[in-house]
Design an enzyme around this catalytic site. Structure first.
Site, PDB file in Angstrom:
ATOM      1  N   HIS A   1      -5.557   4.520   6.396  1.00 53.46           N
ATOM      2  CA  HIS A   1      -4.913   5.410   5.422  1.00 53.46           C
ATOM      3  C   HIS A   1      -3.454   5.620   5.748  1.00 53.46           C
ATOM      4  O   HIS A   1      -2.873   6.631   5.360  1.00 53.46           O
ATOM      5  CB  HIS A   1      -5.655   6.752   5.290  1.00 53.46           C
ATOM      6  CG  HIS A   1      -7.024   6.598   4.710  1.00 53.46           C
ATOM      7  ND1 HIS A   1      -7.242   6.165   3.425  1.00 53.46           N
ATOM      8  CD2 HIS A   1      -8.251   6.792   5.257  1.00 53.46           C
ATOM      9  CE1 HIS A   1      -8.540   6.105   3.204  1.00 53.46           C
ATOM     10  NE2 HIS A   1      -9.176   6.466   4.300  1.00 53.46           N
TER      11      HIS A   1
ATOM     12  N   ASP B   1      -2.760  -0.388   6.168  1.00 55.44           N
ATOM     13  CA  ASP B   1      -3.626  -0.763   5.033  1.00 55.44           C
ATOM     14  C   ASP B   1      -3.100  -2.017   4.326  1.00 55.44           C
ATOM     15  O   ASP B   1      -3.880  -2.854   3.877  1.00 55.44           O
ATOM     16  CB  ASP B   1      -3.730   0.400   4.043  1.00 55.44           C
ATOM     17  CG  ASP B   1      -4.616   1.519   4.591  1.00 55.44           C
ATOM     18  OD1 ASP B   1      -4.978   1.441   5.783  1.00 55.44           O
ATOM     19  OD2 ASP B   1      -4.912   2.472   3.845  1.00 55.44           O
TER      20      ASP B   1
ATOM     21  N   ASP C   1       0.855  -1.192   0.000  1.00 55.60           N
ATOM     22  CA  ASP C   1       0.000   0.000   0.000  1.00 55.60           C
ATOM     23  C   ASP C   1       0.889   1.239   0.000  1.00 55.60           C
ATOM     24  O   ASP C   1       1.966   1.241   0.614  1.00 55.60           O
ATOM     25  CB  ASP C   1      -0.924   0.026   1.217  1.00 55.60           C
ATOM     26  CG  ASP C   1      -1.951   1.139   1.073  1.00 55.60           C
ATOM     27  OD1 ASP C   1      -2.894   0.965   0.267  1.00 55.60           O
ATOM     28  OD2 ASP C   1      -1.796   2.191   1.711  1.00 55.60           O
TER      29      ASP C   1
ATOM     30  N   GLU D   1       1.031   5.663   0.251  1.00 55.97           N
ATOM     31  CA  GLU D   1       0.398   6.967   0.435  1.00 55.97           C
ATOM     32  C   GLU D   1       1.130   7.912  -0.515  1.00 55.97           C
ATOM     33  O   GLU D   1       2.347   7.748  -0.756  1.00 55.97           O
ATOM     34  CB  GLU D   1       0.524   7.450   1.886  1.00 55.97           C
ATOM     35  CG  GLU D   1      -0.070   6.503   2.914  1.00 55.97           C
ATOM     36  CD  GLU D   1      -1.531   6.129   2.669  1.00 55.97           C
ATOM     37  OE1 GLU D   1      -2.258   6.962   2.100  1.00 55.97           O
ATOM     38  OE2 GLU D   1      -1.917   4.990   2.984  1.00 55.97           O
TER      39      GLU D   1
END
Ligand code: SF4
Length: 512
Positions: free
Chosen positions: A152, A157, A12, A14
């Protein structure tokens, strides 16, 4: 590869926004798993070297201050590539994460990540839809009651996504998703509403045979043949985008498989099943009613070639065919009339009938028995020549047509030459079909074998198929044939003819 041997790297990211080209990664989180066992984890903040929009900072908690002293992607990416080496890349909405990482690989001169990535959102659509209202990570985490909660932040995640992946793989096992290949196909599969019905194929063997899709009221909807029944039937659920297939999958309730001894038996059983059930979704094999023959009755006073729908074996007429349609039969009839000037008019004529000749007589295209230009003896000779050409020596007929076609082409009458060519092809097709049927039916008891099919027995043209394969096949019409081949069995004999042409089998036994 069995799923228990696959190492998954669940990732994952960001980022500062949604565009791999204009935005940058701010955090990478990843966990690796094999056989359900957690092998390791990776987490690193990344300095994007550009401002993080406040809306993103509010959502993720990652702001400019937090990443100010973190390493840039140039330093983080090599470590991540090393961590994920040899793994299958997994992410939720994988195109997003895969796209960002590959954009970074591209910018820093690393080779792209090996694909395709496995998307848990897409897999969820196949496996748990419509039991969940949507396929967001938080919804799926809640559905599978994962220990990790999506926050998040990249590692949280990725952990939640890994648990969702394992929940999906558990459910997918019941749909037959047991290998990496199954998993990749399932993710790519279209026909989402019916994917769950793939379990209807679970009982089918990996063996040649015939499959029947049946409706709720047990009607046969579709019949097909396959060298590997299970794989073929499953493929309908994996990505056949045709509307017809979507409708078929909507209606199917059960799928039956009949194991056959080889390709030819499967072809023949398929043809007989289609003829018997006339399934709604089969097009091929249902057109036999359009079939037609050419008939020549030498017992008539002034015989002519006729197009007829049905043949009556033993009625004394000479038949050619069956042709696939009456239009095809008419073309072959015109080919015969091109080289044999027998009458074409349909008026009923006794030996002494007389009436005015039509233009064909003056053109030399008909010997005109109508106005007495020819007598029964000379006309009979012409008809006997035509009959013997059709039954034993068609070379003269075909050569005459070829000469006519070449002469027209030489005279630059190309359209007429093309018409003669079409007629010639139709006639050659009818002759070839009749000769093959005569050989196969006339062979009596015949046994053939090929490398792939063991010995196959024919009784007067009819493959002895079915009884051994499935008791229900006893009811299918597979009785021995007489010439000419009935048009309803034409597809079956076509299958035999093309199988013989392709496999060139050995003749093990032949009565005649
Ligand atoms: S020439 Fe006479 S027999 Fe020949 S097609 Fe014409 S009408 Fe019939």
């Amino acid at each position: 590869m069995p799923l228990s041997q696959v190492t998954f790297c669940v990732v994952d990211l960001e980022t500062t926004g949604g565009s791999p080209t204009n935005d940058a990664i701010t955090e990478i989180g990843a966990v690796t798993y094999r056989g359900g066992e957690r092998l390791g984890s990776f987490q690193s903040l990344v300095n994007p070297l550009r401002p993080i929009p406040p809306s993103i900072a509010n959502l993720t908690g990652i702001d400019d201050r937090l990443v100010a002293s973190e390493p840039p992607i140039e330093q983080v990416l090599p470590a991540f590539l090393e961590f994920s080496r040899g793994c299958v890349f997994v992410a939720h909405n994988a195109r997003f994460d895969f796209g960002f990482l590959n954009a970074s690989c591209d910018a820093l001169d690393y080779p792209p990540l090996p694909g395709p990535p496995l998307c848990t959102a897409r897999l969820a659509r196949r496996v748990v839809w419509p039991d969940v209202p949507n396929v967001k990570l938080a919804t799926l985490a809640n559905y599978f009651r994962t220990r990790a909660t999506p926050t998040h932040r990249a590692l949280d995640d990725a952990e939640a996504c890994a648990e969702v992946l394992h929940g999906l793989l558990d459910l997918g096992g019941r749909l037959g998703i047991v290998s990496l290949g199954d998993l990749e196909l399932a993710v790519r599969a279209r026909g989402r509403p019916n994917f769950g019905k793939i379990a209807l194929a679970d009982h089918l063997p990996h063996a040649p045979g015939v499959y029947l899709f049946r409706s709720r009221d047990d009607r046969v909807l579709y019949v097909g043949k396959a060298n590997d029944l299970r794989a073929r039937v499953r493929s309908y659920f994996y990505g056949d985008a045709r509307k017809k297939i979507a409708n078929l999958l909507d209606e199917v309730r059960t799928i039956e498989g009949i194991r056959c001894r080889g390709e030819l038996e499967a072809l023949v059983v398929e043809a007989r099943l289609i003829r018997t059930h006339e399934p709604k979704y089969n097009r091929r094999g249902k057109t036999w009613r359009r079939g037609a023959y050419l008939a020549l009755d030498q017992a008539e006073a002034w015989p002519r070639v006729k197009v007829v729908r049905a043949a009556k074996p033993g009625d004394g007429r000479l038949y050619l065919g069956p042709f696939t349609s009456s239009a095809r039969a008419r073309l072959a009839k015109e080919a015969l009339e091109e080289v044999a000037p027998i009458r074409r008019c349909t008026t009923s004529m006794a030996t002494g009938t007389r009436f005015a000749a039509c233009a064909l007589a003056d053109m030399g295209r008909c010997v005109a028995p109508c106005d007495g230009r020819t007598d029964p003896e000379r006309y009979g000779e012409l008809v006997r020549w035509l009959a013997s050409s059709l039954s034993t020596s068609p070379g003269e007929l075909l050569e005459a047509l070829e000469r006519r076609m070449s002469a027209l082409a030489d005279a630059e009458r190309y359209e007429e030459a093309a018409s003669v060519r079409d007629r010639l092809h139709a006639l050659a097709e009818g002759l070839s079909r009749s000769r093959f049927d005569a050989w196969l039916i006339g062979a009596g008891h015949l046994e053939l074998s090929s490398e792939r099919d063991r010995v196959l027995s024919f009784d007067r043209g009819s493959l002895e198929a079915g009884r051994a394969a499935h008791p229900a096949l006893d009811d299918l019409d597979g009785h021995p044939l007489v010439r000419p081949c009935p048009r309803e069995r034409a597809d079956e004999l076509s299958a035999v003819r093309s199988w013989i042409a392709t496999h060139r089998p050995r003749i093990e036994r032949c009565d005649r």
